[in-house]
Design a protein around this motif. Structure first.
Motif, PDB file in Angstrom:
ATOM      1  N   LEU A 143       0.746  -1.117   0.026  1.00 37.52           N
ATOM      2  CA  LEU A 143       0.005  -0.003   0.083  1.00 37.52           C
ATOM      3  C   LEU A 143       0.968   1.147   0.091  1.00 37.52           C
ATOM      4  O   LEU A 143       1.730   1.217   0.798  1.00 37.52           O
ATOM      5  N   GLU A 144       0.631   2.226  -0.791  1.00 36.64           N
ATOM      6  CA  GLU A 144       1.071   3.642  -0.715  1.00 36.64           C
ATOM      7  C   GLU A 144      -0.123   4.552  -0.718  1.00 36.64           C
ATOM      8  O   GLU A 144      -0.857   4.605  -1.426  1.00 36.64           O
ATOM      9  N   ALA A 145      -0.017   5.459   0.338  1.00 33.35           N
ATOM     10  CA  ALA A 145      -1.032   6.379   0.497  1.00 33.35           C
ATOM     11  C   ALA A 145      -0.369   7.687   0.790  1.00 33.35           C
ATOM     12  O   ALA A 145       0.656   7.972   1.286  1.00 33.35           O
ATOM     13  N   PHE A 146      -1.235   8.813   0.269  1.00 28.95           N
ATOM     14  CA  PHE A 146      -0.954  10.173   0.457  1.00 28.95           C
ATOM     15  C   PHE A 146      -1.577  10.773   1.465  1.00 28.95           C
ATOM     16  O   PHE A 146      -2.793  10.739   1.739  1.00 28.95           O
ATOM     17  N   VAL A 147      -0.778  11.272   2.451  1.00 28.53           N
ATOM     18  CA  VAL A 147      -1.223  11.915   3.692  1.00 28.53           C
ATOM     19  C   VAL A 147      -0.908  13.426   3.682  1.00 28.53           C
ATOM     20  O   VAL A 147       0.326  13.631   3.546  1.00 28.53           O
ATOM     21  N   ASP A 148      -1.775  14.531   3.830  1.00 34.29           N
ATOM     22  CA  ASP A 148      -1.134  15.980   3.806  1.00 34.29           C
ATOM     23  C   ASP A 148      -0.541  16.170   5.005  1.00 34.29           C
ATOM     24  O   ASP A 148      -0.597  15.655   5.869  1.00 34.29           O
ATOM     25  N   GLY A 149       0.770  16.738   4.536  1.00 29.20           N
ATOM     26  CA  GLY A 149       1.831  17.145   5.678  1.00 29.20           C
ATOM     27  C   GLY A 149       2.965  15.992   5.750  1.00 29.20           C
ATOM     28  O   GLY A 149       4.025  16.460   6.064  1.00 29.20           O
ATOM     29  N   ASP A 150       2.996  14.900   5.192  1.00 24.57           N
ATOM     30  CA  ASP A 150       3.676  13.758   5.217  1.00 24.57           C
ATOM     31  C   ASP A 150       4.111  13.345   3.568  1.00 24.57           C
ATOM     32  O   ASP A 150       5.174  12.677   3.596  1.00 24.57           O
ATOM     33  N   GLY A 151       3.123  13.398   3.048  1.00 22.04           N
ATOM     34  CA  GLY A 151       3.510  12.782   1.523  1.00 22.04           C
ATOM     35  C   GLY A 151       3.004  11.624   1.230  1.00 22.04           C
ATOM     36  O   GLY A 151       2.229  11.047   2.111  1.00 22.04           O
ATOM     37  N   TRP A 152       3.771  10.880   0.499  1.00 25.74           N
ATOM     38  CA  TRP A 152       3.371   9.372   0.298  1.00 25.74           C
ATOM     39  C   TRP A 152       4.093   8.585   1.350  1.00 25.74           C
ATOM     40  O   TRP A 152       5.186   8.442   1.827  1.00 25.74           O
ATOM     41  N   ILE A 153       3.145   7.684   2.013  1.00 24.44           N
ATOM     42  CA  ILE A 153       3.608   6.734   2.901  1.00 24.44           C
ATOM     43  C   ILE A 153       3.160   5.343   2.495  1.00 24.44           C
ATOM     44  O   ILE A 153       2.411   4.969   1.897  1.00 24.44           O
ATOM     45  N   ASP A 154       4.400   4.467   2.791  1.00 26.95           N
ATOM     46  CA  ASP A 154       4.562   3.112   2.442  1.00 26.95           C
ATOM     47  C   ASP A 154       4.036   2.071   3.389  1.00 26.95           C
ATOM     48  O   ASP A 154       4.731   2.382   4.764  1.00 26.95           O
ATOM     49  N   ALA A 155       3.286   1.143   3.210  1.00 31.18           N
ATOM     50  CA  ALA A 155       2.920   0.370   4.316  1.00 31.18           C
ATOM     51  C   ALA A 155       2.567  -1.032   4.006  1.00 31.18           C
ATOM     52  O   ALA A 155       1.864  -1.193   2.886  1.00 31.18           O
ATOM     53  N   GLU A 156       2.998  -1.972   4.634  1.00 31.08           N
ATOM     54  CA  GLU A 156       2.972  -3.624   4.516  1.00 31.08           C
ATOM     55  C   GLU A 156       1.243  -3.930   5.133  1.00 31.08           C
ATOM     56  O   GLU A 156       1.033  -3.540   6.134  1.00 31.08           O
ATOM     57  N   VAL A 157       0.558  -4.338   4.410  1.00 33.63           N
ATOM     58  CA  VAL A 157      -0.919  -4.899   4.618  1.00 33.63           C
ATOM     59  C   VAL A 157      -1.343  -6.240   4.385  1.00 33.63           C
ATOM     60  O   VAL A 157      -2.373  -6.781   4.881  1.00 33.63           O
ATOM     61  N   THR A 158      -0.084  -6.854   3.970  1.00 37.20           N
ATOM     62  CA  THR A 158      -0.285  -8.438   3.748  1.00 37.20           C
ATOM     63  C   THR A 158      -0.100  -9.049   5.260  1.00 37.20           C
ATOM     64  O   THR A 158       0.973  -8.676   5.955  1.00 37.20           O
ATOM     65  N   PRO A 159      -0.943 -10.092   5.495  1.00 34.60           N
ATOM     66  CA  PRO A 159      -0.502 -11.027   6.947  1.00 34.60           C
ATOM     67  C   PRO A 159       0.978 -11.281   6.953  1.00 34.60           C
ATOM     68  O   PRO A 159       1.374 -11.778   5.869  1.00 34.60           O
ATOM     69  N   PRO A 160       1.354 -11.182   8.296  1.00 31.76           N
ATOM     70  CA  PRO A 160       2.869 -11.399   8.406  1.00 31.76           C
ATOM     71  C   PRO A 160       3.450 -12.778   7.934  1.00 31.76           C
ATOM     72  O   PRO A 160       4.489 -12.980   7.803  1.00 31.76           O
ATOM     73  N   SER A 161       2.653 -13.735   8.075  1.00 30.49           N
ATOM     74  CA  SER A 161       2.854 -14.995   7.411  1.00 30.49           C
ATOM     75  C   SER A 161       3.769 -14.822   6.077  1.00 30.49           C
ATOM     76  O   SER A 161       4.269 -15.986   5.625  1.00 30.49           O
ATOM     77  N   LEU A 162       3.313 -13.760   5.321  1.00 28.08           N
ATOM     78  CA  LEU A 162       4.014 -13.640   4.040  1.00 28.08           C
ATOM     79  C   LEU A 162       5.364 -13.893   4.098  1.00 28.08           C
ATOM     80  O   LEU A 162       6.266 -14.482   3.406  1.00 28.08           O
TER      81      LEU A 162
END
Length: 353
Positions: free
Chosen positions: A296-315
């Motif tokens: 996931l890559e999401a844009f947040v005002d004040g921080d810009g693009w934020i990358d996050a892992e959203v797949t279960p950790p068993s991956l």
């Protein structure tokens, strides 16, 4: 066929940018590479393609034109794992596993594949090239080197990916400091796809990692905690649904792109801009075909693009991308090597140093 089109250079302007010589002729910018005796090979790129010219004795001769591939072609990712999984090494790096190697983003589904936005050339020249990916406070700079056993079609950008239960870091400025050998690059926007115009063996970066300044990261944190850490979702490369947006909450299983698609859609429903980033995770200093991944890559005002892992950790707990598998389908940005073009048109015009 040699085009004997000559331009009067009475309006010629010359400047320097990021180590490259930029010629402006009749309002059009050209990147120049010296060939000796005051001559230059010039390249100019727009949405229709790349034009190659030879500047000598005060005249610009256009000698070749390369049509661009359709903006809708080129950068896609499979919705299901490719069967021809590959364990071949894509890259070696000194980066920690907190960083992923980001190639491009995708934001819609077409013919069973995720496809990206329409792209245009936003930069043409030599490194260094910088992008302010995000912003934050208490930033630190990390120097990352990446070597490629085989020349990549896209030079990845190392980004910090939040894999814990909440957002703690944001990637700030990313600078592609240099490549070996030193070659020109073009950058396709809006998602910062870096395309080398000649083969490269390695790349050096400086990457800022910062703390976020925005306290309202609740929607992203809720998704991470719900999908990755609640224990209610599982990882599987075989799913009983075709549409991840409805399938993930209904069946609570999926592979990386399913979770990333669902999370991006959920954030867009909350009014945030979000996309699916595609690239490779890093394990033990390397990334292989089995590490091909989406997040996931999401844009947040004040921080810009934020990358996050959203797949279960068993991956990643199983070691590798759990069979995500690896050949990028349709990864074609087919602009020929600038060096090969120089040789080709020098032969055509009979020019010798």
């Amino acid at each position: 066929m040699l085009l004997a089109l000559l331009f009067a250079l009475s309006s010629l302007m010359v400047t320097q940018a990021n180590g490259s010589t930029i010629f402006v002729v009749g309002g059009r910018a050209w990147v120049g590479e010296p060939l000796g005796n005051g001559s230059y090979v010039l390249m100019s790129v727009n949405s229709s393609g790349a034009t190659i010219g030879l500047l000598t004795n005060g005249s610009l001769r256009i000698i070749y034109f390369i049509p661009s591939p359709s903006a809708q072609q080129g950068l896609t990712a499979p919705l299901s794992p490719p069967l021809n999984e590959s364990s071949s090494v894509y890259a070696f790096t000194n980066a920690s596993s907190d960083f992923y190697l980001r190639l491009f983003t995708v934001n819609k589904v077409s013919n069973g594949e995720l496809t990206g936005p329409s792209r245009n050339v936003t930069y043409l020249g030599y490194p260094p090239y910088s992008v302010d990916f995000g912003s934050g406070i208490n930033c630190s700079t990390t120097y990352i080197s990446i070597s490629f056993p085989s020349p990549p079609q896209v030079i990845p950008l190392p980004v910090y990916v939040n894999a814990g239960p909440s957002i703690t870091k944001v990637t700030g400025r990313i600078t592609l400091v240099s490549t070996v050998p030193s070659v020109p690059i073009e950058v396709l926007g809006p998602d910062y796809v870096v395309v080398p115009l000649a083969p490269v063996r390695s790349a050096l970066y400086s990457v800022q990692v910062c703390s976020p300044v925005n306290a309202s990261l609740g929607p992203i944190n809720d998704l991470i905690q719900g999908l990755r850490f609640s224990g209610r979702y599982s990882y599987s490369i075989s799913v009983p649904y075709a549409n991840p947006i409805t399938g993930v909450p209904a069946y609570r299983t999926g592979w990386c792109s399913d979770y990333a698609i669902y999370a991006a859609h959920a954030l867009e429903e909350e009014g945030l801009s979000a996309e699916v980033a595609v690239g490779y995770i890093i394990q033990n200093g390397r990334a292989s075909g089995l590490d091909y991944h989406a997040w996931l890559e999401a844009f947040v005002d004040g921080d810009g693009w934020i990358d996050a892992e959203v797949t279960p950790p068993s991956l990643t707990a199983a070691g590798g991308a759990g069979g995500v598998g690896g050949v990028l389908i349709g990864l074609v940005v087919s602009i020929p090597s600038l060096l090969a073009l120089i040789v080709a048109f020098m032969d055509r015009v009979g020019w010798h140093r």
